[in-house]
Design a protein around this motif. Structure first.
Motif: not given
Length: 314
Positions: A28-52
């Motif tokens: 399950t975790h491996a299968g949603i890697t794209p969501l995880d990548v987006a979520k992590c980048n939203m946390q680290v760089n919210p100005a650039k990654y503003t939404g899913l």
């Protein structure tokens, strides 16, 4: 063996539960890697990654389709190991604490046993996960071209620069602060919601319902429990992600939390994580219970007297 006969909780039983945990968490975790990548980048760089949606679009535009699958390897291996201990040791500790409490107290303090069992299991699960989680986050949040994205090269880079990366256990304390409350909520609310379903909706004996109905209850209970988990553990999850950001090199967890602010820690990327963790947890429990059923172990949540009797038959 009769369908209603007790299943002895022996070494074979716990081994099967561990394997079920590997499948439930790793896949399950491996299968949603794209969501995880987006979520992590939203946390680290919210100005650039503003939404899913916009975050995924930015990653694909800048790094191609492979950009949204960064960290797949350490995610698959790390969460497979975590799932093995999370689910397998939960069954071990739940039975151990039930036995220590005795049948009467096991019934009386059932929620406390769920909480203690899940917390104990997660301590060991996170030790197994931590080096791979740190590698995953570093891969996912590093600007393109600044850090290896292949599994083996990334591990080697983490080891080579362990002073800077704090590899392998630099994130263990924040990981515990994220995962132990998360897992306690995950198992407690799952068990409680399942109990409510079989008390107020499906009021006959659980074993009289079809496997598809039982697994439907499993998925719904897991999804609802996952929503609670996401909210409870999100601030600590944000800190784990921020620790991989180059700008926070050498900073303590307290410094990062203070500079970011509790509101940002609790809300940035939360919507994505609620969707991600709700779906993830629902499918994890569904896979786990499907596997257990296929092994003749039945679905999770037996009445305490039945569970206690099974344990005593070991």
């Amino acid at each position: 063996m009769s369908h209603l006969a007790p299943v002895p909780h022996d070494t074979a039983y716990y081994a099967k539960c561990m394997l079920g945990g590997v499948l439930a968490c790793g896949l399950t975790h491996a299968g949603i890697t794209p969501l995880d990548v987006a979520k992590c980048n939203m946390q680290v760089n919210p100005a650039k990654y503003t939404g899913l949606t916009s975050g995924l679009a930015t990653l694909i535009r800048e790094e191609g389709q492979t950009g949204i699958w960064k960290g797949f390897g350490p995610t698959l291996v790390g969460y497979s190991l975590q799932g093995m201990f999370k689910y397998g040791l939960y069954e071990v500790f739940k039975d151990l604490y039930s036995d220590l409490a005795g049948e009467e107290n096991a019934k009386k303090y059932k929620p406390a046993i769920w909480l203690a069992g899940s917390a104990s299991a997660e301590v060991f699960a996170d030790i197994a996960l931590c080096p791979l989680e740190m590698t995953k986050v570093k891969i996912q949040t590093s600007p393109s071209g600044t850090f290896p994205t292949s599994f083996g090269a990334a591990l080697a880079e983490m080891r080579k620069n362990k002073v800077d990366t704090r590899y392998p256990f630099g994130s263990l304390v924040p990981l515990w602060s994220r995962q132990i409350p998360y897992t306690m909520a995950k198992f407690f609310f799952f068990e409680k919601i399942v109990q409510l379903f079989y008390t107020h909706v499906f009021t006959e004996a659980k074993e009289t319902y079809s496997k598809s109905t039982q697994l439907g209850v499993t998925f719904a209970s897991g999804y609802l429990a996952g929503v609670v988990c996401a909210i409870v553990s999100h601030p600590a999850d944000s800190i784990v992600s921020l620790m991989g950001k180059p700008a926070h090199k050498g900073k303590s967890v307290g410094q990062i939390a203070s500079e970011t602010g509790i509101v940002a820690l609790a809300t940035k990327g939360l919507g994505t994580r609620v969707i991600m963790i709700g779906t993830l947890t629902g499918f994890q429990w569904w896979i786990y219970d499907t596997f257990k059923s296929s092994m003749g172990l039945g679905t999770t949540w037996w009445k305490v007297d039945f569970q206690y009797m099974c344990f005593r038959l070991r």
